[in-house]
Design a protein around this motif. Sequence first.
Motif, PDB file in Angstrom:
ATOM      1  N   TRP A 119       1.070  -1.244   0.219  1.00 16.62           N
ATOM      2  CA  TRP A 119       0.015   0.026   0.014  1.00 16.62           C
ATOM      3  C   TRP A 119       0.847   1.363  -0.039  1.00 16.62           C
ATOM      4  O   TRP A 119       1.942   1.273   0.818  1.00 16.62           O
ATOM      5  N   LEU A 120       0.348   2.058  -0.672  1.00 15.35           N
ATOM      6  CA  LEU A 120       1.246   3.530  -0.763  1.00 15.35           C
ATOM      7  C   LEU A 120       0.985   4.576   0.303  1.00 15.35           C
ATOM      8  O   LEU A 120       2.014   4.922   0.856  1.00 15.35           O
ATOM      9  N   GLN A 121      -0.064   4.551   0.860  1.00 16.01           N
ATOM     10  CA  GLN A 121      -0.337   5.560   1.990  1.00 16.01           C
ATOM     11  C   GLN A 121       0.593   5.309   3.177  1.00 16.01           C
ATOM     12  O   GLN A 121       1.365   6.390   3.590  1.00 16.01           O
ATOM     13  N   PRO A 122       0.551   4.123   3.712  1.00 15.03           N
ATOM     14  CA  PRO A 122       1.572   3.898   5.073  1.00 15.03           C
ATOM     15  C   PRO A 122       3.056   4.259   4.512  1.00 15.03           C
ATOM     16  O   PRO A 122       3.513   4.764   5.584  1.00 15.03           O
ATOM     17  N   LEU A 123       3.262   3.994   3.310  1.00 16.96           N
ATOM     18  CA  LEU A 123       4.682   4.321   2.848  1.00 16.96           C
ATOM     19  C   LEU A 123       4.752   5.653   2.832  1.00 16.96           C
ATOM     20  O   LEU A 123       6.048   5.970   3.320  1.00 16.96           O
ATOM     21  N   VAL A 124       4.213   6.389   2.358  1.00 21.24           N
ATOM     22  CA  VAL A 124       4.225   7.881   2.402  1.00 21.24           C
ATOM     23  C   VAL A 124       4.458   8.437   3.677  1.00 21.24           C
ATOM     24  O   VAL A 124       5.224   9.391   4.082  1.00 21.24           O
TER      25      VAL A 124
END
Length: 84
Positions: free
Chosen positions: A9-14
Amino acid sequence: AAFAVFPPWLQPLVECRCALHKRKLAVGMKVTETFWREHQVLPGRTHPHMAMTTGPTGGYILSGVMTSQVLQHKPSGRSHAEED
């Protein structure tokens, strides 16, 4: 030392990237997508194939270099969202 994180997933990484940057714990960070796209290349028109499915290989990679601050950083036990 170099590091890489691979979540689907992108959001937690950002959010992780922002927290590392805010605390000056890493430099040269880059977020890349791992999804492979085939492209149709014709004269004057190049585009990705539209009939593609996402498989188990999709996800994102956060990579960068840890700073010396990592050795001195003491986690507070709170999430970075609570500190903002």
